[in-house]
Scaffold this motif. Structure first.
Motif, PDB file in Angstrom:
ATOM      1  N   THR A   1      24.410 -92.518  17.008  1.00  0.00           N
ATOM      2  CA  THR A   1      24.999 -94.064  17.290  1.00  0.00           C
ATOM      3  C   THR A   1      25.956 -94.445  18.603  1.00  0.00           C
ATOM      4  O   THR A   1      26.167 -95.732  19.020  1.00  0.00           O
ATOM      5  CB  THR A   1      25.392 -94.915  16.278  1.00  0.00           C
ATOM      6  OG1 THR A   1      26.507 -94.093  15.626  1.00  0.00           O
ATOM      7  CG2 THR A   1      24.367 -94.615  15.248  1.00  0.00           C
ATOM      8  N   HIS A   2      26.359 -93.183  19.131  1.00  0.00           N
ATOM      9  CA  HIS A   2      27.322 -93.496  20.437  1.00  0.00           C
ATOM     10  C   HIS A   2      27.482 -92.385  21.256  1.00  0.00           C
ATOM     11  O   HIS A   2      27.567 -91.316  20.834  1.00  0.00           O
ATOM     12  CB  HIS A   2      28.665 -93.816  19.905  1.00  0.00           C
ATOM     13  CG  HIS A   2      29.555 -94.384  20.956  1.00  0.00           C
ATOM     14  ND1 HIS A   2      29.279 -95.429  21.680  1.00  0.00           N
ATOM     15  CD2 HIS A   2      30.792 -93.708  21.405  1.00  0.00           C
ATOM     16  CE1 HIS A   2      30.452 -95.388  22.520  1.00  0.00           C
ATOM     17  NE2 HIS A   2      31.346 -94.549  22.545  1.00  0.00           N
ATOM     18  N   HIS A   3      27.135 -92.529  22.605  1.00  0.00           N
ATOM     19  CA  HIS A   3      27.080 -91.677  23.711  1.00  0.00           C
ATOM     20  C   HIS A   3      27.238 -92.354  24.798  1.00  0.00           C
ATOM     21  O   HIS A   3      26.802 -93.333  25.244  1.00  0.00           O
ATOM     22  CB  HIS A   3      25.725 -90.711  23.462  1.00  0.00           C
ATOM     23  CG  HIS A   3      25.922 -89.345  23.815  1.00  0.00           C
ATOM     24  ND1 HIS A   3      26.743 -88.924  24.802  1.00  0.00           N
ATOM     25  CD2 HIS A   3      25.436 -88.097  23.609  1.00  0.00           C
ATOM     26  CE1 HIS A   3      26.799 -87.568  25.139  1.00  0.00           C
ATOM     27  NE2 HIS A   3      25.808 -87.171  24.300  1.00  0.00           N
ATOM     28  N   HIS A   4      27.987 -91.296  25.770  1.00  0.00           N
ATOM     29  CA  HIS A   4      27.829 -91.609  27.208  1.00  0.00           C
ATOM     30  C   HIS A   4      27.298 -90.451  27.805  1.00  0.00           C
ATOM     31  O   HIS A   4      27.931 -89.578  28.271  1.00  0.00           O
ATOM     32  CB  HIS A   4      29.009 -92.068  27.923  1.00  0.00           C
ATOM     33  CG  HIS A   4      29.948 -93.019  27.051  1.00  0.00           C
ATOM     34  ND1 HIS A   4      29.778 -94.356  26.991  1.00  0.00           N
ATOM     35  CD2 HIS A   4      31.192 -93.045  26.221  1.00  0.00           C
ATOM     36  CE1 HIS A   4      30.527 -94.762  26.114  1.00  0.00           C
ATOM     37  NE2 HIS A   4      31.295 -94.018  25.762  1.00  0.00           N
ATOM     38  N   LEU A   5      25.735 -90.511  28.119  1.00  0.00           N
ATOM     39  CA  LEU A   5      25.318 -89.223  28.401  1.00  0.00           C
ATOM     40  C   LEU A   5      25.853 -88.730  29.927  1.00  0.00           C
ATOM     41  O   LEU A   5      26.065 -87.530  30.142  1.00  0.00           O
ATOM     42  CB  LEU A   5      23.870 -89.521  28.348  1.00  0.00           C
ATOM     43  CG  LEU A   5      22.985 -89.536  26.964  1.00  0.00           C
ATOM     44  CD1 LEU A   5      21.536 -90.276  27.051  1.00  0.00           C
ATOM     45  CD2 LEU A   5      22.912 -88.036  26.268  1.00  0.00           C
TER      46      LEU A   5
ATOM     47  N   THR B   1      29.818-102.164  21.827  1.00  0.00           N
ATOM     48  CA  THR B   1      30.909-101.847  22.619  1.00  0.00           C
ATOM     49  C   THR B   1      32.064-101.058  21.742  1.00  0.00           C
ATOM     50  O   THR B   1      31.585-100.781  20.810  1.00  0.00           O
ATOM     51  CB  THR B   1      31.657-103.372  22.981  1.00  0.00           C
ATOM     52  OG1 THR B   1      32.661-103.018  24.162  1.00  0.00           O
ATOM     53  CG2 THR B   1      32.507-103.910  21.819  1.00  0.00           C
ATOM     54  N   HIS B   2      33.043-100.784  22.555  1.00  0.00           N
ATOM     55  CA  HIS B   2      34.183 -99.998  22.024  1.00  0.00           C
ATOM     56  C   HIS B   2      35.140-100.905  21.369  1.00  0.00           C
ATOM     57  O   HIS B   2      35.554-101.870  22.021  1.00  0.00           O
ATOM     58  CB  HIS B   2      34.931 -99.233  23.010  1.00  0.00           C
ATOM     59  CG  HIS B   2      34.416 -98.085  23.566  1.00  0.00           C
ATOM     60  ND1 HIS B   2      33.648 -98.305  24.811  1.00  0.00           N
ATOM     61  CD2 HIS B   2      33.913 -96.782  23.506  1.00  0.00           C
ATOM     62  CE1 HIS B   2      32.883 -97.323  25.361  1.00  0.00           C
ATOM     63  NE2 HIS B   2      33.216 -96.231  24.321  1.00  0.00           N
ATOM     64  N   LEU B   3      35.656-100.411  20.215  1.00  0.00           N
ATOM     65  CA  LEU B   3      36.477-101.613  19.690  1.00  0.00           C
ATOM     66  C   LEU B   3      37.490-100.662  18.665  1.00  0.00           C
ATOM     67  O   LEU B   3      37.124 -99.618  18.131  1.00  0.00           O
ATOM     68  CB  LEU B   3      35.931-102.464  18.452  1.00  0.00           C
ATOM     69  CG  LEU B   3      36.482-103.942  18.176  1.00  0.00           C
ATOM     70  CD1 LEU B   3      36.595-104.747  19.526  1.00  0.00           C
ATOM     71  CD2 LEU B   3      36.101-104.469  17.148  1.00  0.00           C
TER      72      LEU B   3
HETATM   73 ZN   LIG Z   1      32.540 -94.188  24.014  1.00  0.00          ZN
END
Ligand SMILES: [Zn+2]
Length: 444
Positions: A62-66, A228-230
């Motif tokens: 559910t979260h990545h920055h490929l 988003t990031h939180l």
């Molecule tokens: Zn991140």
């Protein structure tokens, strides 16, 4: 006519509503969907033998920055905290272009697939030198992964008091227009969809209050999800209190960033009131244990979140802050970290695997994925538990305690993406060679 039958499976962890565990059974797949599950099905279509194997739903990331697979283990960022780490990497990322985005995505997706992942989101928030979200979507199509790319963004550069250099921020009007473009071009809301696009300003410290609010309005208008990031670490909380006069949960709620169409990455520092807010509003969380360890951010209160009813999925996070992207290893880390914080009875191997499959599918709004049941999508991971990692195990279904960290076979929408440990859809050695060439060029 069935496309495929997986036969003689030793154990199936279905992750269905009853959390059923089946032994000695078969799975039949038709048109990308699970058509039948049970013992002694007539083998129809192609037959894949799975004796000695554990079968689970495909894992969900559910979260990545490929794109960050091209900046793993960068010396200047190896031992930095979040903000210092970002400042080291921004100028390198500013030199990326479309080819870097596509190849780095292929690399990250390949690593995920080999570790059992069939559905991943991605958070791409900078678009230098003509790069577009489409570059990563091309990569996902090529490898055959179910993909939820999110159109990220940064608009507050250094000169305006933000963290990123001005060269990687965009005008807010351009950001919103490109969000509309990629949603219209690629988003598919239908059941069994292979591509769903989300809207994802990078973080409250890199975009304005107005962009956060407008992004939420746009996403709801288009019927897409928000990400988003939180509340990632103490610096993040201090920034929120100083700049916005409130904690991150309050900031999110004020700007429309709570609800079952929203999921936030990290949430390491959520307090009790924020956990209640997330539970009440059905807001989702992408828990990224390795990244949180790697950056020293802390231990997310996952036990408290789950007990309160917060929807939690798992994320490997960007490969610059993990630096690996192995999702089943991430699930093991999630299990271990809650035990460090709360005790050995606070996160079982099965619960952590549930978070990594069904939990992630729920966070991403996919009730058609994340479980092995009739009429659900045929996203299936087959783990060989006859090898050395499981030898002597009394409970091979406790995969996260003793088991392989790579799949034997992987099916996405019924299509075999990994066969006998190898990707069938791309020439991985060639991708790695190109990736290393690009990384070397960036290091010069
Ligand atoms: Zn991140």
């Amino acid at each position: 006519m069935a496309d495929l039958t997986i036969r003689n499976i030793t154990t199936v962890l279905t992750m269905d509503d009853g959390r059923s565990e089946l032994t000695d059974c078969d799975i039949r797949i038709t048109d990308g969907m699970i058509a039948a599950v049970g013992p002694d099905l007539d083998p129809m279509g192609e037959v894949v033998e799975a004796k000695g194997c554990l079968v689970t739903p495909g894992l969900v990331n559910t979260h990545h920055h490929l794109y960050q697979t091209l900046t793993r283990a960068v010396p200047g960022g190896q031992d930095a905290l979040l903000f210092g780490w970002l400042k080291t990497l921004y100028p390198i990322w500013a030199r990326f272009g479309p080819e870097e985005m596509r190849i780095s995505a292929l690399t990250g997706l390949a690593e995920l697939a080999l570790s059992g992942c069939t559905l991943t989101s991605d958070h791409l928030y900078l678009f230098p030198n003509g790069a577009r979200l489409d570059d990563t979507i091309d990569a996902a199509r090529e490898i055959g992964m179910r993909f939820h790319p999110t159109r990220g963004s940064m608009s507050i550069g250094e000169s305006a008091g933000g963290l990123p250099p001005d060269s990687v921020v965009e005008r807010e009007e351009d950001i919103l227009n490109d969000c509309i473009r990629v949603i219209d071009a690629h988003h598919d809301a239908s059941e069994g969809s292979m591509i769903r696009v989300g809207v994802a300003p990078c973080s409250p410290f890199s975009v304005s209050r107005e962009l956060m609010r407008d992004a939420a309005l746009l996403a709801r208008d288009k019927g897409v999800m928000l990400h988003t990031h939180l509340a990632e670490n103490d610096e993040d909380i201090a920034y929120s209190e100083e700049m916005f006069g409130c904690r991150p949960g309050q900031y999110a709620e004020d700007l429309g960033w709570t609800g079952d169409d929203v999921w936030h990455a990290h949430c390491v520092k959520l307090d009790g009131a924020e956990i209640d807010l997330f539970a009440r509003s059905r807001t989702g969380v992408a828990h990224c244990p390795c990244s949180n360890c790697r950056l020293g951010s802390g231990i997310a209160p996952v036990r408290a979140m789950r007990d309160a009813g917060v929807r939690v999925g798992l994320g490997v996070d960007g490969s610059a802050s993990n630096d690996a992207g192995n999702l089943v290893a991430e699930a093991r880390q999630a299990m271990l970290l809650q035990r460090v914080a709360r005790g050995a009875d606070k996160m079982s191997a099965r619960e952590a695997l549930w978070i990594a499959t069904r939990g992630g599918a729920e966070v991403l709004g996919r009730d058609d994925c994340g479980q092995i049941a009739v009429r659900k999508r045929a996203d299936i991971a087959v783990w060989d538990v006859s090898g050395v990692e499981s030898a002597g195990s009394w409970d091979p279904a406790a995969l996260l305690l003793a088991g392989p960290t790579r799949v034997k076979h992987l099916f996405v929408e019924g299509r075999q993406v990994v066969r006998d440990g190898y990707l069938t859809t791309i020439d991985l050695p060639r991708v790695i060679e190109t990736q290393n060439r690009l990384a070397t060029a960036l290091a010069r």
